[in-house]
Design a protein around this motif. Structure first.
Motif, PDB file in Angstrom:
ATOM      1  N   GLY A 190       4.922  10.645  -2.761  1.00 32.74           N
ATOM      2  CA  GLY A 190       4.010   9.686  -2.133  1.00 32.74           C
ATOM      3  C   GLY A 190       4.039   8.324  -2.804  1.00 32.74           C
ATOM      4  O   GLY A 190       4.112   7.288  -2.134  1.00 32.74           O
ATOM      5  N   ALA A 191       4.007   8.312  -4.120  1.00 30.78           N
ATOM      6  CA  ALA A 191       4.052   7.042  -4.850  1.00 30.78           C
ATOM      7  C   ALA A 191       5.378   6.335  -4.609  1.00 30.78           C
ATOM      8  O   ALA A 191       5.428   5.112  -4.418  1.00 30.78           O
ATOM      9  CB  ALA A 191       3.836   7.283  -6.341  1.00 30.78           C
ATOM     10  N   SER A 192       6.460   7.088  -4.592  1.00 31.40           N
ATOM     11  CA  SER A 192       7.780   6.488  -4.392  1.00 31.40           C
ATOM     12  C   SER A 192       7.970   5.996  -2.965  1.00 31.40           C
ATOM     13  O   SER A 192       8.672   5.000  -2.744  1.00 31.40           O
ATOM     14  CB  SER A 192       8.869   7.488  -4.770  1.00 31.40           C
ATOM     15  OG  SER A 192       8.823   7.730  -6.159  1.00 31.40           O
ATOM     16  N   LEU A 193       7.373   6.655  -1.992  1.00 31.59           N
ATOM     17  CA  LEU A 193       7.455   6.174  -0.611  1.00 31.59           C
ATOM     18  C   LEU A 193       6.896   4.761  -0.497  1.00 31.59           C
ATOM     19  O   LEU A 193       7.470   3.901   0.179  1.00 31.59           O
ATOM     20  CB  LEU A 193       6.698   7.104   0.342  1.00 31.59           C
ATOM     21  CG  LEU A 193       7.405   8.380   0.747  1.00 31.59           C
ATOM     22  CD1 LEU A 193       6.441   9.308   1.493  1.00 31.59           C
ATOM     23  CD2 LEU A 193       8.624   8.080   1.608  1.00 31.59           C
ATOM     24  N   ARG A 194       5.790   4.518  -1.180  1.00 37.94           N
ATOM     25  CA  ARG A 194       5.163   3.192  -1.136  1.00 37.94           C
ATOM     26  C   ARG A 194       6.044   2.145  -1.797  1.00 37.94           C
ATOM     27  O   ARG A 194       6.279   1.064  -1.253  1.00 37.94           O
ATOM     28  CB  ARG A 194       3.783   3.250  -1.801  1.00 37.94           C
ATOM     29  CG  ARG A 194       2.954   2.005  -1.606  1.00 37.94           C
ATOM     30  CD  ARG A 194       1.555   2.193  -2.190  1.00 37.94           C
ATOM     31  NE  ARG A 194       1.568   2.296  -3.622  1.00 37.94           N
ATOM     32  CZ  ARG A 194       1.672   1.248  -4.460  1.00 37.94           C
ATOM     33  NH1 ARG A 194       1.771   0.040  -3.978  1.00 37.94           N
ATOM     34  NH2 ARG A 194       1.667   1.430  -5.748  1.00 37.94           N
ATOM     35  N   ILE A 195       6.595   2.470  -2.966  1.00 35.02           N
ATOM     36  CA  ILE A 195       7.456   1.531  -3.696  1.00 35.02           C
ATOM     37  C   ILE A 195       8.742   1.281  -2.908  1.00 35.02           C
ATOM     38  O   ILE A 195       9.183   0.129  -2.753  1.00 35.02           O
ATOM     39  CB  ILE A 195       7.780   2.082  -5.107  1.00 35.02           C
ATOM     40  CG1 ILE A 195       6.511   2.240  -5.945  1.00 35.02           C
ATOM     41  CG2 ILE A 195       8.820   1.212  -5.804  1.00 35.02           C
ATOM     42  CD1 ILE A 195       5.744   0.967  -6.199  1.00 35.02           C
ATOM     43  N   SER A 205       9.223   1.607   0.279  1.00 38.25           N
ATOM     44  CA  SER A 205       8.908   0.854   1.495  1.00 38.25           C
ATOM     45  C   SER A 205       8.861  -0.642   1.207  1.00 38.25           C
ATOM     46  O   SER A 205       9.450  -1.447   1.946  1.00 38.25           O
ATOM     47  CB  SER A 205       7.571   1.320   2.081  1.00 38.25           C
ATOM     48  OG  SER A 205       7.668   2.627   2.594  1.00 38.25           O
ATOM     49  N   ALA A 206       8.199  -1.028   0.135  1.00 34.86           N
ATOM     50  CA  ALA A 206       8.114  -2.446  -0.229  1.00 34.86           C
ATOM     51  C   ALA A 206       9.499  -2.997  -0.574  1.00 34.86           C
ATOM     52  O   ALA A 206       9.851  -4.111  -0.181  1.00 34.86           O
ATOM     53  CB  ALA A 206       7.155  -2.625  -1.408  1.00 34.86           C
ATOM     54  N   GLU A 208       3.945  -4.535  -9.499  1.00 35.04           N
ATOM     55  CA  GLU A 208       2.887  -3.524  -9.540  1.00 35.04           C
ATOM     56  C   GLU A 208       2.313  -3.388 -10.952  1.00 35.04           C
ATOM     57  O   GLU A 208       1.106  -3.236 -11.118  1.00 35.04           O
ATOM     58  CB  GLU A 208       3.436  -2.170  -9.073  1.00 35.04           C
ATOM     59  CG  GLU A 208       3.846  -2.140  -7.624  1.00 35.04           C
ATOM     60  CD  GLU A 208       2.663  -2.082  -6.687  1.00 35.04           C
ATOM     61  OE1 GLU A 208       1.848  -1.163  -6.821  1.00 35.04           O
ATOM     62  OE2 GLU A 208       2.572  -2.948  -5.806  1.00 35.04           O
ATOM     63  N   ARG A 250      -1.392  -1.558 -10.956  1.00 39.72           N
ATOM     64  CA  ARG A 250      -1.498  -0.558  -9.887  1.00 39.72           C
ATOM     65  C   ARG A 250      -0.653   0.672 -10.121  1.00 39.72           C
ATOM     66  O   ARG A 250      -0.692   1.603  -9.350  1.00 39.72           O
ATOM     67  CB  ARG A 250      -1.104  -1.187  -8.554  1.00 39.72           C
ATOM     68  CG  ARG A 250      -2.098  -2.228  -8.089  1.00 39.72           C
ATOM     69  CD  ARG A 250      -1.656  -2.935  -6.857  1.00 39.72           C
ATOM     70  NE  ARG A 250      -1.537  -2.001  -5.737  1.00 39.72           N
ATOM     71  CZ  ARG A 250      -1.261  -2.364  -4.502  1.00 39.72           C
ATOM     72  NH1 ARG A 250      -1.061  -3.640  -4.223  1.00 39.72           N
ATOM     73  NH2 ARG A 250      -1.169  -1.481  -3.548  1.00 39.72           N
TER      74      ARG A 250
END
Length: 198
Positions: free
Chosen positions: A102-107, A109-110, A192, A197
């Motif tokens: 989940g954390a890596s999906l956000r990173i 994506s950006a 981040e 964050r």
């Protein structure tokens, strides 16, 4: 974190017992983790895409997961993210793997938006053959979705739910894109960390 420390904690996890080779397990075994905030240069033997056939273009490699370019992308930058351990479905991942994914999906994506200049993307995850899961190793697709409706380029990928025309990945373009994505991941992580964050 120094690369040798990361490699010491590297554990490729469980290799499938069904006798069928898992291409994602092969990628996991071939590419050791590296510090995503300071990735090795593209010329590093640790990132050599030709360790495997077909080649693998690694974008992120941590002790718990790996992200790489899809070999039949729906659009340039189409990424796959999976845990290092062989887990057939999302319900098989550990709670820590789920948190890392989940954390890596956000990173990712950006980083994907920065690297491709495409501001819209799909995140897809299929579980089981009836749900269109082709590789029996849980993975997420991150698919940039350039605006094609207004351009009249209707032969390009359909813009919903991962459907569309797939084309083989060009190795030279993929190497450059993977390097750009690794650099963007490092920039996003730096931003981040300054925001507190992470």
């Amino acid at each position: 974190m120094a690369e040798d420390k990361i490699v010491q904690s590297f554990d490729p996890g469980v290799i499938p017992a069904d006798g069928d080779p898992c291409p994602f397990c092969n990628i996991v075994a071939a590419y050791a983790p590296f510090d995503p905030s300071s990735p090795p240069p593209a010329s590093s033997p640790s990132l050599d895409p030709n360790k495997l056939a077909p080649p693998a273009f690694i974008v992120l490699s941590t002790p718990s997961l790996v992200a790489f370019l899809d070999i039949l992308p729906l659009s340039p930058g189409h990424l796959l993210l999976c845990p290092r351990s062989h887990r057939p479905k999302l319900t098989d991942v550990t709670s820590q793997e789920a948190a890392d994914l989940g954390a890596s999906l956000r990173i990712l994506s950006a980083a994907l938006v920065r690297a491709t200049g495409v501001n819209d993307w799909n995140v897809l995850q299929n579980n089981g053959a009836a749900a269109a899961q082709v590789v029996n190793h849980v993975h997420y697709h991150l698919i940039p979705r350039p605006e094609i409706r207004a351009s009249g380029r209707f032969s390009e990928s359909f813009t919903m739910f991962g459907r569309g025309v797939r084309q083989e990945l060009d190795d030279d373009e993929a190497a450059a894109l993977a390097e750009r994505l690794r650099g963007c991941v490092a920039v996003v992580l730096e931003e981040e960390s300054r925001k507190g964050r992470l």
